[in-house]
Structure formats: C-alpha cells, structure tokens
Design an enzyme around this catalytic site. Structure first.
Site, PDB file in Angstrom:
ATOM      1  N   VAL A 148       0.510  -9.757  -6.639  1.00  0.00           N
ATOM      2  CA  VAL A 148       0.811 -10.043  -8.053  1.00  0.00           C
ATOM      3  C   VAL A 148       1.634  -8.914  -8.667  1.00  0.00           C
ATOM      4  O   VAL A 148       1.820  -8.879  -9.879  1.00  0.00           O
ATOM      5  CB  VAL A 148      -0.493 -10.238  -8.862  1.00  0.00           C
ATOM      6  CG1 VAL A 148      -1.271 -11.445  -8.345  1.00  0.00           C
ATOM      7  CG2 VAL A 148      -1.381  -8.990  -8.832  1.00  0.00           C
ATOM      8  N   ASP A 149       2.153  -8.016  -7.826  1.00  0.00           N
ATOM      9  CA  ASP A 149       2.785  -6.800  -8.338  1.00  0.00           C
ATOM     10  C   ASP A 149       4.256  -6.945  -8.710  1.00  0.00           C
ATOM     11  O   ASP A 149       4.831  -6.062  -9.350  1.00  0.00           O
ATOM     12  CB  ASP A 149       2.614  -5.647  -7.341  1.00  0.00           C
ATOM     13  CG  ASP A 149       3.046  -6.006  -5.918  1.00  0.00           C
ATOM     14  OD1 ASP A 149       4.066  -6.693  -5.757  1.00  0.00           O
ATOM     15  OD2 ASP A 149       2.353  -5.593  -4.961  1.00  0.00           O
ATOM     16  N   HIS A 185      -0.556 -16.137  -6.298  1.00  0.00           N
ATOM     17  CA  HIS A 185      -1.656 -15.685  -7.148  1.00  0.00           C
ATOM     18  C   HIS A 185      -1.182 -15.201  -8.509  1.00  0.00           C
ATOM     19  O   HIS A 185      -1.905 -14.504  -9.210  1.00  0.00           O
ATOM     20  CB  HIS A 185      -2.449 -14.589  -6.430  1.00  0.00           C
ATOM     21  CG  HIS A 185      -3.088 -15.065  -5.162  1.00  0.00           C
ATOM     22  ND1 HIS A 185      -3.402 -14.238  -4.104  1.00  0.00           N
ATOM     23  CD2 HIS A 185      -3.484 -16.310  -4.776  1.00  0.00           C
ATOM     24  CE1 HIS A 185      -3.948 -14.944  -3.123  1.00  0.00           C
ATOM     25  NE2 HIS A 185      -4.003 -16.207  -3.508  1.00  0.00           N
ATOM     26  N   THR A 220       0.822  -1.209   0.000  1.00  0.00           N
ATOM     27  CA  THR A 220       0.000   0.000   0.000  1.00  0.00           C
ATOM     28  C   THR A 220       0.860   1.266   0.000  1.00  0.00           C
ATOM     29  O   THR A 220       0.489   2.274  -0.596  1.00  0.00           O
ATOM     30  CB  THR A 220      -0.975   0.020   1.199  1.00  0.00           C
ATOM     31  OG1 THR A 220      -0.229  -0.190   2.405  1.00  0.00           O
ATOM     32  CG2 THR A 220      -2.026  -1.067   1.057  1.00  0.00           C
ATOM     33  N   CYS A 231      -2.132 -17.046 -22.715  1.00  0.00           N
ATOM     34  CA  CYS A 231      -3.252 -17.412 -23.580  1.00  0.00           C
ATOM     35  C   CYS A 231      -4.045 -18.530 -22.926  1.00  0.00           C
ATOM     36  O   CYS A 231      -3.482 -19.528 -22.481  1.00  0.00           O
ATOM     37  CB  CYS A 231      -2.739 -17.860 -24.945  1.00  0.00           C
ATOM     38  SG  CYS A 231      -4.058 -18.451 -26.043  1.00  0.00           S
ATOM     39  N   CYS A 252      -2.194 -18.173 -31.459  1.00  0.00           N
ATOM     40  CA  CYS A 252      -3.319 -19.021 -31.872  1.00  0.00           C
ATOM     41  C   CYS A 252      -4.648 -18.272 -31.962  1.00  0.00           C
ATOM     42  O   CYS A 252      -5.658 -18.869 -32.345  1.00  0.00           O
ATOM     43  CB  CYS A 252      -3.463 -20.203 -30.916  1.00  0.00           C
ATOM     44  SG  CYS A 252      -4.151 -19.756 -29.297  1.00  0.00           S
ATOM     45  N   SER A 255      -4.515 -10.267   5.859  1.00  0.00           N
ATOM     46  CA  SER A 255      -5.594 -10.519   6.814  1.00  0.00           C
ATOM     47  C   SER A 255      -5.647 -11.976   7.247  1.00  0.00           C
ATOM     48  O   SER A 255      -6.365 -12.327   8.177  1.00  0.00           O
ATOM     49  CB  SER A 255      -6.938 -10.141   6.183  1.00  0.00           C
ATOM     50  OG  SER A 255      -7.212 -10.971   5.060  1.00  0.00           O
ATOM     51  N   ARG A 273      -9.129  -5.691  -0.305  1.00  0.00           N
ATOM     52  CA  ARG A 273     -10.080  -6.239   0.659  1.00  0.00           C
ATOM     53  C   ARG A 273     -10.183  -5.405   1.933  1.00  0.00           C
ATOM     54  O   ARG A 273     -10.929  -5.758   2.829  1.00  0.00           O
ATOM     55  CB  ARG A 273      -9.679  -7.678   1.027  1.00  0.00           C
ATOM     56  CG  ARG A 273      -9.813  -8.629  -0.138  1.00  0.00           C
ATOM     57  CD  ARG A 273      -9.446 -10.050   0.252  1.00  0.00           C
ATOM     58  NE  ARG A 273      -9.520 -10.930  -0.893  1.00  0.00           N
ATOM     59  CZ  ARG A 273     -10.636 -11.486  -1.341  1.00  0.00           C
ATOM     60  NH1 ARG A 273     -11.775 -11.235  -0.725  1.00  0.00           N
ATOM     61  NH2 ARG A 273     -10.625 -12.268  -2.393  1.00  0.00           N
TER      62      ARG A 273
END
Length: 254
Positions: free
Chosen positions: A98-99, A116, A21, A124, A152, A191, A29
C-alpha cells in the site's frame, strides 16, 4: 520494431512486502514483523475495531503519523520494475503493498493494480469522499486526534483494505485477468500465503505462464515455479528484469 514488440512477453509482477523492506518499510508478517511482535497492533487496522472504538482510531492516526511508508523512497528493486516498464516490454504490476513506491519509481498508474489499496489517500466510510493522506495528517499535526470527513462528518480511514474488509472486486478481477493471459509471472517478496492474492501465482502457472518466485523463504507455490530465486531481492530482481528487457522470454529460458 513493431513486430519485435508484438513478440515480447506480457510480464506480470506480483509484489509483496519483501520488495519494500530495503526502503525501510517493515515486513509485517515476517519473523520480525509487527503482527508477530505486537498482536494488539492488528486491531489498529481491523475494520470492526476501528469503526467502533475512538481510542483505536486515535492510535491508528498516531501510527500513520509515525509510519515510514509515507517517507520511504523507492529502492533498486522498484526502479528495476520501472525500468522494465519503460523498456517496451508489456508489464503489469499487481501489488499487495500500500506504499505507492512502484508509482514513485516511475511505473505509470495505469500499469499498477493495488490489491490492498493505498496509504497515500483517505476515504470517508459514510459518503466515500476521497482525499490525500497528507491533508489528513496535517490536521492530526494541528491537534485533531481523530479527524472526520470535511464533507459529511463521517469517520475517515486510510484508503487501504483493512482486516475484515473485502478486496475491491474490480481490481481483483483485473488482476485475475492479467494472471490468466501473461507469459511470465514473477512473484517477488511475497510469502504467497494471503488469499486471494496468492492464488494468482497458481492461476498464472495453470494458464501456461512461466512462474518465477523471488523470495527469501519457501512459498506454497514453489513446486509450480519454473524458477525459484532465494537471493536478496535488491540484486536478484534487477538482474532478472534487466535480462527480460534485453532478451524477452528467452532471457528466462522460456
């Protein structure tokens, strides 16, 4: 020197949104989080909606284009983790984020498990081809509102685990193995309410690790913790990790 290294504790760090943050990335969340303020936003990262609705995909690409995550820089908490990893203390980072900020701060890729996935790549959904998010966003900027796979023609998605998708079992398995053998387990900015990631804290404590929780709000695993720290992450985590680097397990009283 080698005997000292052998005695140093294996430190596992489970990081959640709270560690990022201060880098300008919102806690989705938290009390002011996006999922609470705009429940519709969850559809943008829910697999079944994303795959079935082109408009959801177009909105998702606009969200990625405007996201702070790709422009964010590591903060003092990330650099403290990198400093610990560079100090000779055995460290493994298990992150719900995921950063990619742990790696940008200098933690080697091999020491980071991204439960995550990552926002810095796209995959893809048909052929599995993986490319950079930057390349995909260049196509969006050039006018493609829902870029498809150049290999594809399949639907592209962020290489993150969307709602409705299972975690990568290999990554989760490695995280569980680390949690079972580590000497110190630090849960920071999480959390501890999202499973199965949250259960890693309990698993570590049950296998004898010293559990330390650094989080602004209470978590379900606080009763198992040897220490709970409510101070701001940007000051508390560097102090904690620098003490570990200087004194090993004794620095945290274990």
């Amino acid at each position: 020197m080698s005997s000292d290294a052998a005695q140093r504790p294996l430190v596992a760090i489970l990081s959640g949104a709270g560690i990022s943050t201060d880098s300008g990335i919102p806690d989705y969340r938290g009390p002011q989080g996006l999922w609470r303020s705009d429940p519709e936003a969850e559809k943008l990262v829910t697999y079944r909606y994303y795959m079935s609705d082109p408009e959801i995909r177009r909105r998702s690409w606009r969200m990625r284009r405007d996201s702070q995550a790709l422009r964010a820089r590591p903060n003092v908490a990330h650099t403290a983790v990198a400093r610990l990893a560079d100090s000779g203390v055995p460290v493994r980072v298990i992150t719900q984020n995921v950063d990619g900020l742990h790696q940008l701060a200098g933690v080697p890729e091999r020491k980071v498990l991204e439960l995550h996935g990552t926002v810095r790549a796209v995959v893809c959904t048909r052929c599995g081809a993986r490319t950079s998010m930057a390349q995909a966003l260049e196509r969006v900027a050039a006018g493609e509102d829902d870029p498809d796979c150049l290999t594809c023609g399949g639907i592209l998605k962020s290489a993150t685990v969307m709602f409705g998708e299972a975690l990568d079992q290999e990554v989760l398995g490695r995280a569980m193995a680390i949690s079972q053998v580590c000497d110190v387990f630090i849960a920071v900015g999480t959390s501890l309410s999202v499973q199965p990631a949250a259960s890693l804290a309990g698993m570590a404590a049950e296998h004898g690790a010293r559990l330390i929780i650094v989080n602004a709000e209470p978590t379900p695993y606080d009763p198992l913790a040897a220490e709970v720290i409510r101070e701001p992450i940007g000051t508390a985590l560097p102090a904690l990790l620098d003490a570990l680097a200087a004194g090993g397990a004794a620095a945290t009283g274990g």
